[in-house]
Write an enzyme that holds these catalytic residues in place. Structure first.
Site, PDB file in Angstrom:
ATOM      1  N   ASP A   9      42.838  49.299  36.493  1.00 34.82           N
ATOM      2  CA  ASP A   9      44.175  49.895  37.841  1.00 34.82           C
ATOM      3  C   ASP A   9      45.608  50.038  37.082  1.00 34.82           C
ATOM      4  O   ASP A   9      45.903  48.947  37.865  1.00 34.82           O
ATOM      5  CB  ASP A   9      43.891  48.748  39.116  1.00 34.82           C
ATOM      6  CG  ASP A   9      42.499  49.258  39.908  1.00 34.82           C
ATOM      7  OD1 ASP A   9      41.178  49.584  38.663  1.00 34.82           O
ATOM      8  OD2 ASP A   9      42.194  48.480  40.583  1.00 34.82           O
ATOM      9  N   LYS A 106      37.088  54.553  41.659  1.00 33.40           N
ATOM     10  CA  LYS A 106      35.984  52.973  42.204  1.00 33.40           C
ATOM     11  C   LYS A 106      36.554  53.011  43.648  1.00 33.40           C
ATOM     12  O   LYS A 106      37.411  52.901  43.560  1.00 33.40           O
ATOM     13  CB  LYS A 106      36.071  52.247  41.561  1.00 33.40           C
ATOM     14  CG  LYS A 106      37.037  51.571  41.055  1.00 33.40           C
ATOM     15  CD  LYS A 106      37.236  50.299  40.573  1.00 33.40           C
ATOM     16  CE  LYS A 106      38.687  49.565  40.205  1.00 33.40           C
ATOM     17  NZ  LYS A 106      39.509  49.072  40.931  1.00 33.40           N
ATOM     18  N   CYS A 151      40.901  43.118  40.035  1.00 35.52           N
ATOM     19  CA  CYS A 151      39.684  44.052  39.785  1.00 35.52           C
ATOM     20  C   CYS A 151      39.599  43.350  38.211  1.00 35.52           C
ATOM     21  O   CYS A 151      37.870  43.747  37.780  1.00 35.52           O
ATOM     22  CB  CYS A 151      40.438  45.441  39.871  1.00 35.52           C
ATOM     23  SG  CYS A 151      40.450  45.660  41.522  1.00 35.52           S
TER      24      CYS A 151
HETATM   25  C1  VGL Z   1      43.208  45.416  43.368  1.00 35.92           C
HETATM   26  C2  VGL Z   1      43.176  45.293  45.520  1.00 35.92           C
HETATM   27  C3  VGL Z   1      43.402  45.978  46.502  1.00 35.92           C
HETATM   28  C4  VGL Z   1      43.132  45.525  41.821  1.00 35.92           C
HETATM   29  C5  VGL Z   1      42.551  46.860  44.063  1.00 35.92           C
HETATM   30  O1  VGL Z   1      43.300  46.775  41.725  1.00 35.92           O
HETATM   31  O2  VGL Z   1      42.631  44.105  41.463  1.00 35.92           O
HETATM   32  N1  VGL Z   1      43.169  44.131  44.061  1.00 35.92           N
HETATM   33  N2  VGL Z   1      42.408  47.314  45.288  1.00 35.92           N
END
Ligand code: VGL
Ligand code: ZN
Length: 197
Positions: A9, A106, A151
Protein backbone atom coordinates in the site's frame (compact mmCIF):
# COMPACT_ATOMS: atom_id res chain seq x y z
CA UNK A 1 14.94 -20.41 -1.55
CA UNK A 2 12.68 -18.24 -3.68
CA UNK A 3 12.34 -14.82 -2.15
CA UNK A 4 9.68 -12.21 -2.93
CA UNK A 5 9.42 -8.58 -1.85
CA UNK A 6 5.88 -7.68 -0.81
CA UNK A 7 5.32 -3.91 -1.00
CA UNK A 8 2.20 -2.98 0.94
CA UNK A 9 0.00 0.00 0.00
CA UNK A 10 2.60 2.64 -0.94
CA UNK A 11 -0.18 4.89 -2.19
CA UNK A 12 -0.76 8.64 -2.20
CA UNK A 13 -3.52 8.57 0.42
CA UNK A 14 -1.10 7.04 2.95
CA UNK A 15 1.57 9.66 2.21
CA UNK A 16 1.77 13.26 3.50
CA UNK A 17 -1.24 15.30 2.27
CA UNK A 18 -3.16 12.08 1.61
CA UNK A 19 -6.58 11.30 3.05
CA UNK A 20 -5.19 8.85 5.62
CA UNK A 21 -1.68 10.23 5.81
CA UNK A 22 0.92 8.16 7.64
CA UNK A 23 3.70 10.32 9.08
CA UNK A 24 6.71 10.18 6.72
CA UNK A 25 4.96 7.56 4.59
CA UNK A 26 6.80 8.88 1.53
CA UNK A 27 10.22 8.53 3.16
CA UNK A 28 10.38 4.80 2.49
CA UNK A 29 9.99 4.93 -1.29
CA UNK A 30 13.64 5.36 -2.29
CA UNK A 31 14.78 2.55 -0.03
CA UNK A 32 12.12 0.19 -1.38
CA UNK A 33 13.10 0.95 -4.98
CA UNK A 34 16.73 0.28 -4.12
CA UNK A 35 16.18 -3.24 -2.77
CA UNK A 36 13.85 -4.49 -5.52
CA UNK A 37 16.67 -6.07 -7.59
CA UNK A 38 17.59 -8.35 -4.65
CA UNK A 39 14.39 -10.40 -5.05
CA UNK A 40 13.10 -13.15 -7.33
CA UNK A 41 9.75 -11.39 -7.50
CA UNK A 42 8.27 -8.03 -6.54
CA UNK A 43 4.60 -7.93 -5.56
CA UNK A 44 2.68 -4.78 -4.66
CA UNK A 45 -0.67 -4.39 -2.96
CA UNK A 46 -3.07 -1.56 -3.60
CA UNK A 47 -5.85 -0.61 -1.20
CA UNK A 48 -8.82 -0.22 -3.55
CA UNK A 49 -12.18 0.81 -2.07
CA UNK A 50 -15.49 1.61 -3.75
CA UNK A 51 -17.14 4.89 -2.71
CA UNK A 52 -19.26 4.38 0.42
CA UNK A 53 -17.12 1.48 1.67
CA UNK A 54 -18.31 0.17 5.04
CA UNK A 55 -14.93 0.94 6.68
CA UNK A 56 -15.41 4.67 6.09
CA UNK A 57 -16.65 6.83 8.96
CA UNK A 58 -18.81 8.73 6.46
CA UNK A 59 -20.69 5.51 5.64
CA UNK A 60 -21.49 4.94 9.32
CA UNK A 61 -22.44 8.47 10.45
CA UNK A 62 -19.51 8.38 12.82
CA UNK A 63 -16.27 10.24 13.44
CA UNK A 64 -13.09 8.96 11.81
CA UNK A 65 -10.85 6.89 14.06
CA UNK A 66 -13.70 5.50 16.16
CA UNK A 67 -14.23 1.74 16.43
CA UNK A 68 -17.42 -0.21 15.74
CA UNK A 69 -18.35 -3.90 15.68
CA UNK A 70 -18.81 -5.52 12.30
CA UNK A 71 -19.99 -9.11 11.71
CA UNK A 72 -16.31 -10.06 11.33
CA UNK A 73 -15.08 -8.17 14.43
CA UNK A 74 -13.89 -4.71 15.48
CA UNK A 75 -13.48 -2.17 12.72
CA UNK A 76 -11.68 1.17 12.94
CA UNK A 77 -13.62 3.72 10.92
CA UNK A 78 -11.30 5.52 8.54
CA UNK A 79 -11.51 8.73 6.60
CA UNK A 80 -12.54 8.03 2.98
CA UNK A 81 -9.33 6.82 1.31
CA UNK A 82 -7.98 4.90 -1.68
CA UNK A 83 -11.19 5.21 -3.66
CA UNK A 84 -11.04 3.24 -6.89
CA UNK A 85 -9.74 5.31 -9.77
CA UNK A 86 -8.78 8.41 -7.73
CA UNK A 87 -5.28 9.88 -7.49
CA UNK A 88 -5.27 9.03 -3.78
CA UNK A 89 -5.41 5.36 -4.72
CA UNK A 90 -2.47 5.67 -7.13
CA UNK A 91 0.93 4.42 -6.10
CA UNK A 92 3.39 7.09 -4.95
CA UNK A 93 4.78 8.55 -8.15
CA UNK A 94 8.38 7.69 -7.30
CA UNK A 95 7.66 4.04 -6.50
CA UNK A 96 9.13 1.88 -9.22
CA UNK A 97 5.88 0.17 -10.18
CA UNK A 98 7.48 -1.03 -13.42
CA UNK A 99 9.37 -3.59 -11.36
CA UNK A 100 6.18 -5.20 -10.02
CA UNK A 101 5.53 -8.72 -11.32
CA UNK A 102 2.14 -8.72 -9.69
CA UNK A 103 -0.22 -6.10 -8.27
CA UNK A 104 -2.90 -7.31 -5.95
CA UNK A 105 -5.89 -5.13 -5.11
CA UNK A 106 -7.88 -5.50 -1.91
CA UNK A 107 -10.78 -3.85 -0.13
CA UNK A 108 -13.05 -3.74 -3.17
CA UNK A 109 -15.91 -5.57 -1.42
CA UNK A 110 -18.08 -2.85 0.10
CA UNK A 111 -19.11 -4.78 3.19
CA UNK A 112 -15.73 -5.93 4.42
CA UNK A 113 -12.36 -4.32 4.99
CA UNK A 114 -9.21 -6.04 3.81
CA UNK A 115 -5.93 -5.19 5.50
CA UNK A 116 -4.01 -8.35 4.65
CA UNK A 117 -2.58 -9.11 1.24
CA UNK A 118 -3.84 -12.70 1.69
CA UNK A 119 -7.34 -12.58 3.21
CA UNK A 120 -10.14 -10.09 3.78
CA UNK A 121 -10.81 -9.14 7.39
CA UNK A 122 -13.07 -12.16 7.92
CA UNK A 123 -9.68 -13.93 7.74
CA UNK A 124 -11.03 -16.49 5.27
CA UNK A 125 -11.94 -14.84 1.95
CA UNK A 126 -8.75 -15.16 -0.11
CA UNK A 127 -7.28 -12.44 -2.34
CA UNK A 128 -5.55 -15.02 -4.55
CA UNK A 129 -2.01 -14.07 -3.51
CA UNK A 130 -1.37 -17.45 -1.89
CA UNK A 131 -2.00 -19.27 -5.17
CA UNK A 132 0.30 -16.90 -7.02
CA UNK A 133 3.15 -17.41 -4.56
CA UNK A 134 2.68 -21.17 -4.48
CA UNK A 135 2.62 -21.52 -8.22
CA UNK A 136 5.83 -19.50 -8.45
CA UNK A 137 7.51 -21.59 -5.76
CA UNK A 138 8.05 -18.63 -3.44
CA UNK A 139 8.71 -19.64 0.16
CA UNK A 140 10.32 -16.55 1.66
CA UNK A 141 8.83 -13.06 1.96
CA UNK A 142 10.18 -9.66 2.92
CA UNK A 143 7.50 -7.08 3.72
CA UNK A 144 7.77 -3.31 3.53
CA UNK A 145 5.24 -0.49 3.19
CA UNK A 146 2.28 1.16 4.89
CA UNK A 147 1.01 0.98 7.47
CA UNK A 148 3.20 -1.11 9.80
CA UNK A 149 0.45 -1.65 12.36
CA UNK A 150 -2.43 -2.42 9.98
CA UNK A 151 -1.86 -3.76 6.49
CA UNK A 152 1.78 -4.77 6.97
CA UNK A 153 0.96 -6.41 10.30
CA UNK A 154 -2.05 -8.36 9.01
CA UNK A 155 -0.14 -9.47 5.93
CA UNK A 156 2.87 -10.61 7.95
CA UNK A 157 0.71 -12.57 10.41
CA UNK A 158 -1.16 -14.34 7.61
CA UNK A 159 2.08 -15.07 5.75
CA UNK A 160 3.60 -16.63 8.87
CA UNK A 161 0.44 -18.68 9.48
CA UNK A 162 0.58 -19.92 5.89
CA UNK A 163 4.11 -21.18 6.48
CA UNK A 164 6.27 -18.58 4.75
CA UNK A 165 9.57 -17.44 6.16
CA UNK A 166 8.70 -13.79 6.88
CA UNK A 167 10.80 -10.71 7.52
CA UNK A 168 9.47 -7.17 8.04
CA UNK A 169 12.02 -4.42 7.34
CA UNK A 170 10.88 -1.76 9.78
CA UNK A 171 13.03 1.04 8.33
CA UNK A 172 11.00 0.68 5.14
CA UNK A 173 7.64 0.80 6.94
CA UNK A 174 5.75 3.60 8.70
CA UNK A 175 2.89 3.29 11.20
CA UNK A 176 -0.47 4.93 11.93
CA UNK A 177 0.01 4.12 15.65
CA UNK A 178 -3.61 4.46 16.77
CA UNK A 179 -4.13 3.78 20.52
CA UNK A 180 -0.82 1.95 20.85
CA UNK A 181 -1.43 -0.20 17.78
CA UNK A 182 2.22 -0.17 16.72
CA UNK A 183 3.51 -1.79 19.92
CA UNK A 184 0.72 -4.38 19.81
CA UNK A 185 1.49 -5.16 16.17
CA UNK A 186 5.22 -5.63 16.81
CA UNK A 187 4.47 -8.03 19.69
CA UNK A 188 1.99 -10.00 17.57
CA UNK A 189 4.46 -10.31 14.71
CA UNK A 190 7.29 -11.41 17.00
CA UNK A 191 5.06 -14.02 18.66
CA UNK A 192 4.11 -15.33 15.22
CA UNK A 193 7.78 -15.88 14.38
CA UNK A 194 8.09 -12.92 12.00
CA UNK A 195 11.63 -11.57 11.82
CA UNK A 196 11.67 -7.83 12.54
CA UNK A 197 14.74 -5.94 11.35
C1 VGL B 1 -4.63 0.59 5.71
C2 VGL B 1 -6.23 1.45 7.11
C3 VGL B 1 -7.19 1.34 6.12
C4 VGL B 1 -3.21 0.21 5.52
C5 VGL B 1 -5.58 0.46 4.71
O1 VGL B 1 -2.74 0.16 4.37
O2 VGL B 1 -2.53 -0.06 6.54
N1 VGL B 1 -4.97 1.08 6.91
N2 VGL B 1 -6.84 0.85 4.93
ZN1 ZN C 1 -8.28 0.91 3.39
Amino acid sequence: MNHALLVIDVQNDFCPNGALAVTDGDQIVKGINAIMPEFNAVIMTQDWHPRGHSSFATSNDADPMTVIQMPYGAQVLWPDHCIIGTSGADFHQELNVNNANMIIRKGYNSKIDSYSAFFENDRQTPTGLMGYLQSRGIDTLTLVGLATDFCVNYSALDAAKLGFDVTVRMEMCRAIDFNGSLAVAVNEMKSAGVRIT
